[in-house]
Design an enzyme around this catalytic site. Structure first.
Site, PDB file in Angstrom:
ATOM      1  N   CYS A 142       0.812  -1.226   0.000  1.00 23.01           N
ATOM      2  CA  CYS A 142       0.000   0.000   0.000  1.00 23.01           C
ATOM      3  C   CYS A 142       0.844   1.276   0.000  1.00 23.01           C
ATOM      4  CB  CYS A 142      -0.954   0.002   1.186  1.00 23.01           C
ATOM      5  SG  CYS A 142      -1.998  -1.455   1.221  1.00 23.01           S
TER       6      CYS A 142
ATOM      7  N   HIS B 254      -2.989   6.963   2.454  1.00 22.45           N
ATOM      8  CA  HIS B 254      -3.422   5.690   1.873  1.00 22.45           C
ATOM      9  C   HIS B 254      -4.794   5.376   2.476  1.00 22.45           C
ATOM     10  CE1 HIS B 254      -4.089   1.637   0.957  1.00 22.45           C
ATOM     11  NE2 HIS B 254      -3.798   1.194   2.164  1.00 22.45           N
TER      12      HIS B 254
ATOM     13  N   ASN C 164     -10.133  -0.182   0.128  1.00 24.18           N
ATOM     14  CA  ASN C 164      -8.670  -0.110   0.135  1.00 24.18           C
ATOM     15  C   ASN C 164      -8.149  -0.640  -1.206  1.00 24.18           C
ATOM     16  OD1 ASN C 164      -5.932  -0.564   0.479  1.00 24.18           O
ATOM     17  ND2 ASN C 164      -6.138  -1.371   2.556  1.00 24.18           N
TER      18      ASN C 164
HETATM   19  O1  UT7 Z   1      -3.451  -1.062   3.896  1.00 26.93           O
HETATM   20  C1  UT7 Z   1      -3.328  -1.703   5.116  1.00 26.93           C
HETATM   21  C2  UT7 Z   1      -4.227  -2.908   4.987  1.00 26.93           C
HETATM   22  N1  UT7 Z   1      -4.907  -3.298   6.135  1.00 26.93           N
HETATM   23  C3  UT7 Z   1      -5.822  -2.570   6.801  1.00 26.93           C
HETATM   24  O2  UT7 Z   1      -6.066  -1.434   6.585  1.00 26.93           O
HETATM   25  C4  UT7 Z   1      -6.555  -3.292   7.882  1.00 26.93           C
HETATM   26  C5  UT7 Z   1      -6.350  -2.714   9.231  1.00 26.93           C
HETATM   27  N2  UT7 Z   1      -7.263  -3.328  10.176  1.00 26.93           N
HETATM   28  C6  UT7 Z   1      -8.580  -3.082  10.176  1.00 26.93           C
HETATM   29  O3  UT7 Z   1      -9.058  -2.298   9.380  1.00 26.93           O
HETATM   30  C7  UT7 Z   1      -9.432  -3.727  11.243  1.00 26.93           C
HETATM   31  O4  UT7 Z   1      -8.590  -4.457  12.108  1.00 26.93           O
HETATM   32  C8  UT7 Z   1     -10.530  -4.641  10.659  1.00 26.93           C
HETATM   33  C9  UT7 Z   1     -11.572  -3.794   9.954  1.00 26.93           C
HETATM   34  C10 UT7 Z   1      -9.934  -5.655   9.691  1.00 26.93           C
HETATM   35  C11 UT7 Z   1     -11.219  -5.375  11.783  1.00 26.93           C
HETATM   36  O5  UT7 Z   1     -11.778  -4.449  12.711  1.00 26.93           O
HETATM   37  P1  UT7 Z   1     -11.547  -4.639  14.262  1.00 26.93           P
HETATM   38  O6  UT7 Z   1     -12.267  -3.563  14.948  1.00 26.93           O
HETATM   39  O7  UT7 Z   1     -10.060  -4.737  14.475  1.00 26.93           O
HETATM   40  O8  UT7 Z   1     -12.275  -6.010  14.546  1.00 26.93           O
HETATM   41  P2  UT7 Z   1     -11.692  -7.375  15.134  1.00 26.93           P
HETATM   42  O9  UT7 Z   1     -10.772  -8.005  14.166  1.00 26.93           O
HETATM   43  O10 UT7 Z   1     -11.177  -7.108  16.517  1.00 26.93           O
HETATM   44  O11 UT7 Z   1     -13.005  -8.237  15.218  1.00 26.93           O
HETATM   45  C12 UT7 Z   1     -14.081  -7.911  16.095  1.00 26.93           C
HETATM   46  C13 UT7 Z   1     -15.196  -8.921  15.881  1.00 26.93           C
HETATM   47  C14 UT7 Z   1     -14.711 -10.373  15.889  1.00 26.93           C
HETATM   48  O12 UT7 Z   1     -15.721 -11.151  16.512  1.00 26.93           O
HETATM   49  P3  UT7 Z   1     -15.568 -11.640  18.050  1.00 26.93           P
HETATM   50  O13 UT7 Z   1     -14.316 -12.460  18.056  1.00 26.93           O
HETATM   51  O14 UT7 Z   1     -15.457 -10.388  18.852  1.00 26.93           O
HETATM   52  O15 UT7 Z   1     -16.820 -12.412  18.246  1.00 26.93           O
HETATM   53  C15 UT7 Z   1     -14.627 -10.734  14.437  1.00 26.93           C
HETATM   54  O16 UT7 Z   1     -14.784 -12.118  14.221  1.00 26.93           O
HETATM   55  O17 UT7 Z   1     -15.793  -8.736  14.592  1.00 26.93           O
HETATM   56  C16 UT7 Z   1     -15.806  -9.978  13.885  1.00 26.93           C
HETATM   57  N3  UT7 Z   1     -15.689  -9.716  12.456  1.00 26.93           N
HETATM   58  C17 UT7 Z   1     -16.748  -9.441  11.674  1.00 26.93           C
HETATM   59  N4  UT7 Z   1     -18.066  -9.365  11.921  1.00 26.93           N
HETATM   60  C18 UT7 Z   1     -18.870  -9.050  10.901  1.00 26.93           C
HETATM   61  C19 UT7 Z   1     -14.579  -9.666  11.703  1.00 26.93           C
HETATM   62  N5  UT7 Z   1     -14.884  -9.387  10.429  1.00 26.93           N
HETATM   63  C20 UT7 Z   1     -16.229  -9.246  10.381  1.00 26.93           C
HETATM   64  C21 UT7 Z   1     -17.126  -8.938   9.361  1.00 26.93           C
HETATM   65  N6  UT7 Z   1     -18.437  -8.844   9.658  1.00 26.93           N
HETATM   66  N7  UT7 Z   1     -16.724  -8.714   8.096  1.00 26.93           N
END
Ligand code: UT7
Length: 328
Positions: free
Chosen positions: A115, A255, A285
């Site tokens: 990225c 980005h 993204n």
């Molecule tokens: O260019 C760089 C590339 N990468 C990025 O920009 C990604 C950077 N990271 C992020 O944007 C965030 O970490 C995410 C959007 C990927 C995830 O958000 P988060 O607030 O960090 O959520 P999390 O991974 O802590 O997950 C929270 C909950 C989990 O459930 P439990 O374990 O609390 O029951 C996940 O399983 O949300 C769940 N979850 C979802 N639920 C609905 C994860 N993905 C999804 C989804 N829909 N798509």
């Protein structure tokens, strides 16, 4: 020798026609519009048609940038293309673009910095121009991430989109152009965001496909924290290097990773309303394409004025991060 700066004299972008909304994703994986919108700020993203390859997206953006610049392909000395989703592992997609647009006098190579790729590519091309080695460069960010996304992984498939952006850089005397670039990497963190297969570590195999190795893997939480910190740090470094206060920046182009990452950076930098350009809600993204795409959008909206200080700020897999300060 006169002080030559690499100035952007044309921008262009291309988004594939097909739009994939959060509601469409609800039909594909266990997710919902509210979650995606609240956690990422993304509402929709564009997906390339089966017939479209990364070089096609790049060519569309490049042609528009050359049109705006009033430059014909033979006048381009260098094609530098940031991508992690090239048409082939090799030859470079830049070579394919060089051929398709007819930039017969240009050298061509790809930059692999995920990225952060566009900022790395811009920094490289600017150095060639500043030394007088090259007069005009086409710098492109183009991605078809939809081909390396695991559409069964709800943690990642909701984030990414396809697209391309391009700029024509020209060496000019004067005050306008790239003022400074600042590039960083921390290779010890590669495993937090990468595509395992197929390269020399995991060569092509049927078992590798069954293990889903050709798809992007990400540790979202760790990437999130590192992205906010690194984008803030390198923006501060750039401001300090140029003796500037953040209020002097007309527009910051980050980005476009995730709205919450951008809000975190914006808050830490104490940006005012509207100072950061955001289109992640409509594009998702798009990795190396995200900054030039946003830049072209803003340019077409008339948001960039001659003399404006523009800050580009990126973070990506590797880890890599970097910034570029331009006077428009
Ligand atoms: O260019 C760089 C590339 N990468 C990025 O920009 C990604 C950077 N990271 C992020 O944007 C965030 O970490 C995410 C959007 C990927 C995830 O958000 P988060 O607030 O960090 O959520 P999390 O991974 O802590 O997950 C929270 C909950 C989990 O459930 P439990 O374990 O609390 O029951 C996940 O399983 O949300 C769940 N979850 C979802 N639920 C609905 C994860 N993905 C999804 C989804 N829909 N798509």
């Amino acid at each position: 020798m006169a002080d030559i700066k690499a100035r952007i004299i044309g921008t262009g972008s291309y988004l594939p026609e097909r739009i994939l909304t959060n509601f469409d994703l609800e039909q594909m994986v266990d997710t919902n519009n509210e979650w995606i919108s609240a956690r990422t700020g993304i509402n929709e993203r564009h997906i390339a048609a089966d017939s479209e390859q990364t070089s096609d997206l790049a060519v569309n953006a490049a042609r528009k940038a050359m049109d705006m610049a009033g430059v014909v392909p033979e006048e381009i000395d260098m094609v530098v293309l940031a991508t992690i989703t090239g048409d082939f592992p090799w030859p470079s997609t830049a070579c394919l673009v060089q051929d398709k647009i007819g930039a017969t006098n240009a050298s061509a190579w790809d930059v692999s910095a995920a990225c952060s790729g566009f900022v790395y590519a811009l920094a490289s091309a600017a150095k060639f121009i500043e030394t007088g080695t090259c007069k005009r460069a086409l710098v492109i960010g183009a991605e078809v991430l939809s081909r390396i996304i695991d559409w069964e992984d709800r943690n990642t498939c909701i984030l990414f989109g396809d697209g391309a952006g391009a700029v024509v850089l020209e060496g000019q005397e004067g005050e306008n152009g790239v003022l400074s670039t600042h590039l960083h990497a921390d290779g010890s963190q590669w495993e937090l965001l990468y595509q395992p297969g197929f390269g020399s570590r995991y060569p092509a195999s049927v078992s590798g496909i069954e293990e889903r190795l050709p798809f992007l893997k990400m540790a979202g939480n760790e990437v999130f924290k590192m992205a906010v910190r690194s984008m803030y740090d390198v923006a501060q470094e750039t401001l300090k290097f140029n003796n500037l206060d953040v209020t002097q920046i007309a527009k910051l182009f980050p980005h476009q990773a995730n709205r919450r990452i951008l809000d975190g950076v914006s808050k830490r930098l104490k940006l005012s309303e509207g100072q950061m350009y955001v289109n992640v809600d409509r594009c998702g993204n798009t990795s190396g394409a995200s900054i030039p795409l946003a830049l072209d959008e803003a340019n077409h909206k008339g948001l960039l004025n001659p003399g404006d200080l523009i800050l580009l700020d990126a973070f990506g897999g590797g880890f890599t991060w970097g910034a570029a300060l331009l006077r428009w």
